[in-house]
Design an enzyme around this catalytic site. Structure first.
Site, PDB file in Angstrom:
ATOM      1  N   SER A  15       8.127 -67.507  64.471  1.00 47.56           N
ATOM      2  CA  SER A  15       7.546 -66.433  63.488  1.00 47.56           C
ATOM      3  C   SER A  15       5.996 -66.422  63.329  1.00 47.56           C
ATOM      4  O   SER A  15       5.558 -67.663  63.477  1.00 47.56           O
ATOM      5  CB  SER A  15       8.403 -66.380  62.332  1.00 47.56           C
ATOM      6  N   ASP A  36      12.056 -74.137  64.810  1.00 48.92           N
ATOM      7  CA  ASP A  36      12.453 -73.310  63.542  1.00 48.92           C
ATOM      8  C   ASP A  36      13.683 -73.840  63.270  1.00 48.92           C
ATOM      9  O   ASP A  36      14.465 -74.409  63.691  1.00 48.92           O
ATOM     10  CB  ASP A  36      12.350 -71.940  63.968  1.00 48.92           C
ATOM     11  N   ASP A  62      15.373 -79.117  60.809  1.00 45.27           N
ATOM     12  CA  ASP A  62      15.021 -78.631  59.432  1.00 45.27           C
ATOM     13  C   ASP A  62      13.920 -79.832  59.107  1.00 45.27           C
ATOM     14  O   ASP A  62      14.029 -80.974  59.238  1.00 45.27           O
ATOM     15  CB  ASP A  62      15.945 -78.851  58.483  1.00 45.27           C
ATOM     16  N   ILE A  63      12.352 -79.517  59.116  1.00 51.78           N
ATOM     17  CA  ILE A  63      11.424 -80.351  59.058  1.00 51.78           C
ATOM     18  C   ILE A  63      11.477 -80.991  57.760  1.00 51.78           C
ATOM     19  O   ILE A  63      10.691 -82.072  57.438  1.00 51.78           O
ATOM     20  CB  ILE A  63      10.004 -79.943  59.198  1.00 51.78           C
ATOM     21  N   ASN A  89       2.970 -76.178  60.706  1.00 47.85           N
ATOM     22  CA  ASN A  89       2.976 -74.862  60.145  1.00 47.85           C
ATOM     23  C   ASN A  89       3.975 -74.279  59.358  1.00 47.85           C
ATOM     24  O   ASN A  89       3.577 -73.528  58.632  1.00 47.85           O
ATOM     25  CB  ASN A  89       2.544 -74.083  61.527  1.00 47.85           C
ATOM     26  N   TYR A 153       3.595 -73.721  45.194  1.00 46.37           N
ATOM     27  CA  TYR A 153       2.821 -73.519  46.483  1.00 46.37           C
ATOM     28  C   TYR A 153       1.476 -73.973  46.426  1.00 46.37           C
ATOM     29  O   TYR A 153       1.150 -74.844  47.271  1.00 46.37           O
ATOM     30  CB  TYR A 153       2.973 -72.044  46.732  1.00 46.37           C
ATOM     31  N   LYS A 157       0.358 -76.937  48.893  1.00 46.86           N
ATOM     32  CA  LYS A 157      -0.867 -77.006  49.940  1.00 46.86           C
ATOM     33  C   LYS A 157      -1.714 -77.957  49.531  1.00 46.86           C
ATOM     34  O   LYS A 157      -2.606 -78.202  50.284  1.00 46.86           O
ATOM     35  CB  LYS A 157      -1.217 -75.702  49.879  1.00 46.86           C
TER      36      LYS A 157
HETATM   37  N1  LIG Z   1       0.783 -65.415  56.127  1.00 46.69           N
HETATM   38  C1  LIG Z   1      -0.239 -65.742  55.468  1.00 46.69           C
HETATM   39  O1  LIG Z   1      -1.022 -64.853  54.776  1.00 46.69           O
HETATM   40  C2  LIG Z   1      -0.506 -67.087  55.227  1.00 46.69           C
HETATM   41  C3  LIG Z   1      -1.536 -67.440  54.299  1.00 46.69           C
HETATM   42  C4  LIG Z   1      -1.820 -68.645  53.904  1.00 46.69           C
HETATM   43  C5  LIG Z   1      -1.136 -69.759  54.537  1.00 46.69           C
HETATM   44  N2  LIG Z   1      -0.143 -69.430  55.498  1.00 46.69           N
HETATM   45  C6  LIG Z   1       0.725 -70.563  55.789  1.00 46.69           C
HETATM   46  O2  LIG Z   1       0.821 -70.374  57.294  1.00 46.69           O
HETATM   47  C7  LIG Z   1       2.186 -71.025  57.700  1.00 46.69           C
HETATM   48  C8  LIG Z   1       2.758 -69.705  58.728  1.00 46.69           C
HETATM   49  O3  LIG Z   1       2.953 -68.757  57.612  1.00 46.69           O
HETATM   50  P1  LIG Z   1       3.647 -67.204  58.278  1.00 46.69           P
HETATM   51  O4  LIG Z   1       3.375 -66.518  57.558  1.00 46.69           O
HETATM   52  O5  LIG Z   1       3.446 -67.408  59.845  1.00 46.69           O
HETATM   53  O6  LIG Z   1       5.142 -67.758  58.037  1.00 46.69           O
HETATM   54  P2  LIG Z   1       6.569 -67.097  58.613  1.00 46.69           P
HETATM   55  O7  LIG Z   1       7.690 -66.997  57.487  1.00 46.69           O
HETATM   56  O8  LIG Z   1       6.489 -65.653  59.580  1.00 46.69           O
HETATM   57  O9  LIG Z   1       7.165 -68.169  59.661  1.00 46.69           O
HETATM   58  C9  LIG Z   1       7.300 -69.595  58.997  1.00 46.69           C
HETATM   59  C10 LIG Z   1       8.602 -69.752  59.956  1.00 46.69           C
HETATM   60  O10 LIG Z   1       9.001 -71.424  59.219  1.00 46.69           O
HETATM   61  C11 LIG Z   1      10.419 -71.616  59.467  1.00 46.69           C
HETATM   62  N3  LIG Z   1      10.698 -72.306  58.490  1.00 46.69           N
HETATM   63  C12 LIG Z   1      11.096 -72.353  57.225  1.00 46.69           C
HETATM   64  N4  LIG Z   1      11.523 -73.384  56.698  1.00 46.69           N
HETATM   65  C13 LIG Z   1      11.628 -74.463  57.900  1.00 46.69           C
HETATM   66  C14 LIG Z   1      12.083 -75.507  57.933  1.00 46.69           C
HETATM   67  N5  LIG Z   1      12.547 -76.548  56.889  1.00 46.69           N
HETATM   68  N6  LIG Z   1      12.218 -76.357  59.193  1.00 46.69           N
HETATM   69  C15 LIG Z   1      11.678 -75.663  60.268  1.00 46.69           C
HETATM   70  N7  LIG Z   1      11.334 -74.224  60.081  1.00 46.69           N
HETATM   71  C16 LIG Z   1      11.158 -73.709  58.939  1.00 46.69           C
HETATM   72  C17 LIG Z   1      10.618 -70.041  59.205  1.00 46.69           C
HETATM   73  O11 LIG Z   1      12.234 -69.810  59.556  1.00 46.69           O
HETATM   74  C18 LIG Z   1       9.750 -69.297  59.689  1.00 46.69           C
HETATM   75  O12 LIG Z   1      10.306 -68.613  60.955  1.00 46.69           O
HETATM   76  C19 LIG Z   1       2.775 -71.329  56.271  1.00 46.69           C
HETATM   77  O13 LIG Z   1       2.640 -72.579  56.363  1.00 46.69           O
HETATM   78  C20 LIG Z   1       2.200 -70.551  55.305  1.00 46.69           C
HETATM   79  O14 LIG Z   1       2.345 -71.260  54.189  1.00 46.69           O
HETATM   80  C21 LIG Z   1       0.171 -68.080  55.515  1.00 46.69           C
END
Ligand SMILES: NC(=O)c1ccc[n+]([C@@H]2O[C@H](COP(=O)([O-])OP(=O)(O)OC[C@H]3O[C@@H](n4cnc5c(N)ncnc54)[C@H](O)[C@@H]3O)[C@@H](O)[C@H]2O)c1
Length: 248
Positions: A15, A36, A62-63, A89, A153, A157
């Site tokens: 994702s 994932d 599951d990470i 990620n 969060y 982070k």
């Molecule tokens: N999107 C933003 O605006 C944004 C901003 C700052 C930081 N981030 C960080 O970037 C990263 C990716 O964010 P995104 O928006 O693409 O998120 P997203 O929700 O689109 O994707 C995250 C994926 O991680 C998977 N996941 C959740 N728990 C898990 C686990 N225990 N083991 C394995 N997989 C797991 C979910 O199923 C999902 O597919 C995250 O760390 C998020 O905190 C995102």
């Protein structure tokens, strides 16, 4: 040079940011592991990328669970022969005012964002150190600087930033670098679910006046993963359109 033929494991890559990074890395010649926790999403992503002729394998894990992470990393090495690049990620957020947050909100947020990065880095470095080469790239968030309503969060982070610095110090002499990216608001499906008034407020705080794209993060990850980026170590790179320049 580059990332060609390097093996990259990207957690949460079915994702959003992780998926786009996986696509770009594979298009640039890396062998990519899609991880994932949701099996159907892994299956779909692997099928989509394989149909485009990209070299990928799927790993449902599951990470936040050590046994699950260790088994995944072993499967990657068994299948692709090494593990050169780890992108921590996968992440999620439970937000709310301090008085409203539960212990479960704290635990799940810290476990996935921080403990997950620790477990994956620990398992991966066992394979990187003997090869005297590795790139660990942790995805934190601009929110590590602190955001109201973001106690679990922001704390998790901030922990990711601390972990990055420790990894850089411990592994630097062994050819393994660790760096961190702190994204700001990036356009993912989650954005569309926000009420319009929240979207307007958030955009009003953006020095660029716009959101970032998943490619903005993917490009930065690839820069840090590059064979030629070996003297960048222990750093936090903000990819947030300048939003880190002020608080709140
Ligand atoms: N999107 C933003 O605006 C944004 C901003 C700052 C930081 N981030 C960080 O970037 C990263 C990716 O964010 P995104 O928006 O693409 O998120 P997203 O929700 O689109 O994707 C995250 C994926 O991680 C998977 N996941 C959740 N728990 C898990 C686990 N225990 N083991 C394995 N997989 C797991 C979910 O199923 C999902 O597919 C995250 O760390 C998020 O905190 C995102």
């Amino acid at each position: 040079m580059g990332i060609k033929n390097r093996v990259a494991l990207i957690t949460g890559s079915a994702s959003g940011i992780g998926k786009q990074t996986a696509r770009r890395m594979a298009e640039n010649g890396a062998k990519v592991v899609i991880n994932d926790i949701v099996p159907e999403k892994v299956e779909e992503t692997v099928a989509e990328f394989a149909a485009a002729g990209l070299t990928v394998m799927g790993q449902v894990a599951d990470i936040a669970n050590k046994a699950s992470v260790d088994a995944m990393v072993q499967a990657v090495v068994d299948n692709f022969g090494s593990l050169d690049i780890l992108v921590n990620n996968a992440g999620m957020e439970r937000a709310g005012a301090l008085r409203k947050l539960s212990e479960a909100d704290w635990d799940i947020t810290v476990n996935i964002n921080l403990k997950g990065a620790f477990l994956c880095s620990q398992a991966a470095h066992n394979h990187m150190v003997p090869n005297t080469h590795g790139r660990i790239i942790n995805i934190a968030s601009r929110a590590w600087l602190g955001g109201p309503g973001q106690a679990p969060y922001s704390s998790a982070k901030a922990g990711v930033v601390g972990l990055t610095r420790v990894l850089a110090l411990e592994l630097g002499t062994k050819g393994v670098t660790a760096n961190c990216i702190a994204p700001g608001l990036i356009y993912t499906p989650m954005w569309d679910e926000l009420p319009e008034k929240n979207q307007k407020f958030l955009l009003s705080k953006q020095p660029t006046g716009r959101l970032g794209e998943t490619d903005d993060i993917a490009h930065t990850i690839m820069f840090l993963a590059d064979d030629e980026s070996g003297f960048i170590n222990g750093q936090v790179i903000y990819v947030c359109g300048g939003r880190s320049l002020f608080s709140g």
